[in-house]
Every structure is written in structure tokens, then in C-alpha cells.
Write a protein that holds these residues in place. Structure first.
Motif, short mmCIF file in Angstrom:
data_model
loop_
_atom_site.label_atom_id
_atom_site.label_comp_id
_atom_site.label_asym_id
_atom_site.label_seq_id
_atom_site.Cartn_x
_atom_site.Cartn_y
_atom_site.Cartn_z
N GLU A 23 0.83 -1.15 -0.12
CA GLU A 23 0.03 -0.02 -0.05
C GLU A 23 0.82 1.17 -0.07
OE1 GLU A 23 -2.70 -0.72 3.12
OE2 GLU A 23 -4.16 -1.48 1.90
N LYS A 24 2.00 1.00 0.07
CA LYS A 24 3.11 2.39 -0.09
C LYS A 24 3.86 2.30 -1.49
CE LYS A 24 3.85 3.04 4.87
NZ LYS A 24 4.87 3.49 5.90
N ALA A 25 4.19 0.84 -1.97
CA ALA A 25 4.76 0.82 -3.36
C ALA A 25 3.69 0.04 -4.01
CB ALA A 25 6.15 -0.08 -3.18
N SER A 26 3.89 0.19 -5.12
CA SER A 26 2.94 -0.53 -6.35
C SER A 26 2.78 -2.02 -6.01
CB SER A 26 3.32 0.02 -7.74
OG SER A 26 4.53 -0.62 -8.16
N ASN A 27 2.00 -2.57 -6.39
CA ASN A 27 2.03 -4.25 -6.40
C ASN A 27 2.88 -4.64 -7.41
OD1 ASN A 27 -0.18 -3.84 -4.36
ND2 ASN A 27 -1.54 -4.78 -5.80
N ASP A 28 3.06 -3.99 -8.46
CA ASP A 28 4.01 -4.64 -9.41
C ASP A 28 5.36 -4.53 -8.73
OD1 ASP A 28 2.15 -5.06 -11.31
OD2 ASP A 28 2.75 -3.12 -12.30
N THR A 29 5.76 -3.44 -7.98
CA THR A 29 7.04 -3.43 -7.35
C THR A 29 7.31 -4.50 -6.29
OG1 THR A 29 7.25 -0.99 -7.83
CG2 THR A 29 8.68 -1.97 -5.92
N ILE A 30 6.33 -5.00 -5.58
CA ILE A 30 6.23 -5.78 -4.47
C ILE A 30 6.46 -7.07 -5.22
CG2 ILE A 30 5.04 -7.03 -2.57
CD1 ILE A 30 3.77 -4.34 -1.90
#
Length: 212
Positions: A23-30
């Protein structure tokens, strides 16, 4: 979570510098981060075959506590064409007929997965054809089964019973492990606390039985 055969579970948190936060970074980044460290690959190379076998889930009495017919560890796990973070379906957004259709699709998915005792050496697309579902319908059904945001690894139909692992850690530990990226810090804390206090709960029940 780690476990050597015949020994209790060992819980550990691995902190990786600059790891993204849900919820702070994008889902793609995670997802890109997780794919770098965690896998469920059915690696049958000479070096990894025996170790991956340790990662293969086989139902036991502990899977179905309190008479439940469903494995409490949720095996077999659903195949996925790619690693993805899915959120629970908001049932209020659907009319009753559509919701019943989604529920039926999920029950059909679970039924076919249960029939695949050791997985099947086939593609995800072939698996969808067997289900007679589109990818969107499949993802929708998986979301229906979720109670909280969940990160699902890329998983072939052959890997539905393989626990998540890190290759280097598995080579060092040489026993079963289940690595999961923390999406909900509070849920993680509660989970670990439940294990810390498990012994105390067990003793309380023992003393209660003795007193009776």
C-alpha cells in the motif's frame, strides 16, 4: 516458518534493506521483489531435487484438525500464470446470480485441484481449458476464496503442493520452509504471538484436565 522433520516449527523474520511495503509501493514493485527471493519452482536438477521434495506438502492428521475436511494449510494451492497480489472479492458489488456463478467456479476449481493428487505436468492455459474458464473468471473465483489481501506466487499445475522457498536458504537449511512476504504487519504479529503463547495455552488445558 521453518521445520526440520520431527522438530517444532521455527519462526523467523528476514529483513531485506529497501524492501517495498504493501500500500506504499505499487503491487508490481512488490511482486518483482518477491519473485527475486521466493519461488515454488519444481526444480528437478540433481542439486535441488531432494530439497524440493522436502517442500512438497503431503496431507497429515494436522491438516484437518477438529474434523474439518479441508486442509487448514490450503493445499493444494491454485496455479497462477504469474505472481500477483489479489484482494478479496467485494460480494456486495455483485448480483446474487453472478455471485452464485463465481462460487460455483471456485468449488469446481477446488474439486479439480483435489483430484490432481500430485499435480499435473501441463500448462496454465491447458488447466484453464479443463476448467472451462477464462483467466478473468479464474482470478475472480480465487478472489472469492480470500479473506485478506494475498500474494500468490507464479505456480504451474505441477507445483500445487510445493511450499514457498528461497533457493539459498533451502540449500543451507535442508528442511521444510514456508516463506511469505508480509502484507499485513498486524496479522504477522498476531500469528507469531499465537505460537509464543501456544505452550502456555497447552499447559493451561493440561492443568484444567488434571484439576477435574
Amino acid at each position: 516458518e521453518f521445520q526440520q522433520r520431527g522438530s517444532p516449527h521455527i519462526h523467523a523474520l528476514f529483513w531485506v534493506k529497501d524492501a517495498p511495503q504493501y500500500e506504499k509501493a505499487s503491487n508490481d514493485t512488490i511482486v518483482q521483489f518477491v519473485d527475486k527471493y521466493v519461488t515454488c519452482k519444481n526444480d528437478q536438477s540433481e542439486e535441488m531435487k531432494e530439497l524440493v521434495n522436502l517442500q512438497t506438502h503431503r496431507h497429515a492428521k494436522t491438516c484437518r484438525k477438529n474434523g474439518k475436511k479441508i486442509c487448514r494449510f490450503n493445499f493444494p494451492l491454485p496455479p497462477m500464470p504469474r505472481s500477483i497480489i489479489l484482494e478479496p472479492l467485494r460480494e456486495s458489488h455483485f448480483v446474487e446470480d453472478k455471485l452464485n456463478e463465481i462460487k460455483t467456479n471456485w468449488n469446481n476449481i477446488k474439486s479439480i485441484l483435489d483430484e490432481m493428487k500430485h499435480g499435473e505436468n501441463t500448462t496454465f492455459d491447458t488447466f484453464l481449458e479443463k476448467l472451462e474458464l477464462t483467466e478473468d473468471q479464474y482470478i475472480e473465483a480465487i478472489r472469492y476464496s480470500l479473506k485478506r489481501p494475498t500474494l500468490l506466487l507464479k505456480r504451474s499445475p505441477l507445483e500445487i503442493r510445493i511450499n514457498n522457498y528461497n533457493t539459498n536458504l533451502l540449500k543451507a537449511w535442508r528442511a521444510n520452509m514456508d516463506l511469505q512476504f508480509v502484507l499485513d504487519p498486524y496479522a504477522c504479529a498476531v500469528y507469531i504471538l499465537s505460537y509464543i503463547t501456544k505452550g502456555q495455552r497447552g499447559m493451561s488445558k493440561l492443568l484444567e484436565t488434571a484439576s477435574k
